[in-house]
Enzyme design. Structure first.
Site, mmCIF file in Angstrom:
data_model
loop_
_atom_site.group_PDB
_atom_site.id
_atom_site.type_symbol
_atom_site.label_atom_id
_atom_site.label_comp_id
_atom_site.label_asym_id
_atom_site.label_seq_id
_atom_site.Cartn_x
_atom_site.Cartn_y
_atom_site.Cartn_z
ATOM 1 N N LYS A 62 0.918 6.886 9.731
ATOM 2 C CA LYS A 62 -0.154 6.407 9.163
ATOM 3 C C LYS A 62 -1.326 7.425 9.286
ATOM 4 O O LYS A 62 -1.962 7.852 8.190
ATOM 5 C CB LYS A 62 -0.665 5.101 9.640
ATOM 6 C CG LYS A 62 0.137 3.857 8.906
ATOM 7 C CD LYS A 62 0.174 2.498 9.380
ATOM 8 C CE LYS A 62 1.089 1.795 8.978
ATOM 9 N NZ LYS A 62 1.057 0.108 9.614
ATOM 10 N N GLN B 35 -1.963 -2.995 14.519
ATOM 11 C CA GLN B 35 -0.448 -2.707 14.064
ATOM 12 C C GLN B 35 0.238 -3.829 14.628
ATOM 13 O O GLN B 35 0.044 -4.367 15.775
ATOM 14 C CB GLN B 35 0.107 -1.560 14.892
ATOM 15 C CG GLN B 35 1.511 -1.254 14.383
ATOM 16 C CD GLN B 35 1.948 -0.792 12.892
ATOM 17 O OE1 GLN B 35 1.060 -0.579 12.247
ATOM 18 N NE2 GLN B 35 3.056 -1.264 12.593
ATOM 19 N N ASP C 44 -5.183 -3.614 5.103
ATOM 20 C CA ASP C 44 -3.635 -4.041 5.313
ATOM 21 C C ASP C 44 -3.720 -5.312 4.546
ATOM 22 O O ASP C 44 -2.451 -5.777 4.026
ATOM 23 C CB ASP C 44 -3.354 -4.843 6.769
ATOM 24 C CG ASP C 44 -2.452 -4.002 7.635
ATOM 25 O OD1 ASP C 44 -1.704 -3.278 6.979
ATOM 26 O OD2 ASP C 44 -2.517 -3.869 8.898
HETATM 27 N N1 GUN Z 1 4.146 -4.071 11.007
HETATM 28 C C1 GUN Z 1 5.059 -3.960 10.107
HETATM 29 N N2 GUN Z 1 4.584 -3.379 8.894
HETATM 30 C C2 GUN Z 1 3.180 -3.574 9.300
HETATM 31 C C3 GUN Z 1 1.962 -3.537 8.319
HETATM 32 O O1 GUN Z 1 2.160 -3.149 7.069
HETATM 33 N N3 GUN Z 1 0.891 -3.448 8.873
HETATM 34 C C4 GUN Z 1 0.521 -3.871 10.237
HETATM 35 N N4 GUN Z 1 -0.708 -3.935 10.427
HETATM 36 N N5 GUN Z 1 1.527 -3.959 11.051
HETATM 37 C C5 GUN Z 1 2.791 -3.901 10.373
#
Ligand code: GUN
Length: 285
Positions: free
Chosen positions: A52, A96, A119
């Site tokens: 990311k 996350q 998100d």
């Molecule tokens: N864990 C797995 N996929 C995601 C996501 O798209 N965003 C976040 N914040 N955590 C995750």
């Protein structure tokens, strides 16, 4: 059979955003900014977060990673989020997931300002998605899947779509977005009876079960469209929820793992962060 190239499509999206962002940055004098919070040492999460941040660098965004100890209290995590909510250089905040068990995930997600929740997990953004209010942010993985359908002109109207998985991150929001596309959607989980029978009837399958090679060629019909959201590590190698080698022989369209849904999730995160940046610029005019 067509392989849906998520890597190429995500690259196309990132190039467009990079260009538009560099022009806007010159005008407003600041970059779009994303803050990523990671708690603990989960190795898959470390990789996702690194990717990311790499994408932010790729498009010229400002980014920061806040690494916090596994044992951080919920209160201290909330106070980190509060600082980022008040930081005018930050347009998007992402915590996350998963979080350690002693922390209430919903409390954390809802502590992020809905205007910075790139998100798309905040209750407000989920509500906006439900009623089709486009000022909100869509969850990145399902939004990326919808972009793939659009790019490859896969019409969902009246199609029988099977979603496997009912998580807040993928299965549930995916279902809502498919309904909006006028598909007939059935949602399955690990308790579903006669899954193979249901799979055989589906025109489109979105697999987000987290179970390596769960779907075999004998489970699907000729011409099926397969979207594989699974990211599983088997003997050090990545594989999806679908047996790609075999199922691809029967599918009309299929996403690979890696190189399918994964890069699209990141492209949608960048897109949401850019949307938040533009919304803030417009607000301050
Ligand atoms: N864990 C797995 N996929 C995601 C996501 O798209 N965003 C976040 N914040 N955590 C995750």
């Amino acid at each position: 059979m067509t392989i849906i190239d998520g890597k190429a499509l995500s690259e196309k999206i990132l190039i467009e955003i990079e260009k538009e962002h560099s022009e806007l940055e010159k005008k407003v004098g600041r970059k779009a900014g994303l803050a990523v919070i990671i708690v603990g040492e989960n190795s898959a999460s470390q990789i996702y977060v690194r990717n990311k941040i790499k994408a932010c660098e790729r498009v010229g965004f400002y980014s920061e990673t806040i690494r916090l100890d596994e044992n951080i209290t919920e209160e201290n995590l909330l106070s980190e989020i509060k600082k980022l909510n008040n930081n005018s250089n930050i347009d998007g905040i992402l915590v996350q997931l998963p979080l350690p068990e002693h922390i209430d995930e919903l409390n954390i997600v809802n502590a992020i300002s809905a205007e910075k929740d790139v998100d798309g997990f905040h209750t407000t953004n989920i509500g906006k998605m439900m009623i089709g209010d486009e000022s909100g942010f869509l969850p990145c993985t399902p939004a990326g899947v919808i972009q793939m359908f659009e790019e490859y002109n896969i019409d969902l109207k009246g199609k029988d779509v099977l979603v496997i998985g009912q998580s807040n991150i993928v299965g549930k929001p995916m279902t809502l977005l498919l309904i909006k596309k006028r598909a007939t959607v059935q949602v399955c989980n690990s308790k579903t009876k006669n899954l193979s029978e249901k799979l055989q009837k589906a025109d489109v399958i979105v697999a987000a079960a987290g179970s390596p090679k769960l779907i075999k060629a004998t489970d699907v019909k000729e011409g099926v469209v397969i979207i594989d959201v699974g990211i599983n590590r088997v003997d050090g190698k990545l594989c999806g929820d679908v047996d790609f080698e075999e199922v691809s022989k029967k599918a009309s369209f299929i996403t690979p793992v890696p190189g399918g849904v994964g890069p699209m999730t990141i492209a949608m995160l960048i897109k949401n962060t850019f949307k938040s940046y533009k919304q803030k610029i417009n607000k301050s005019k």
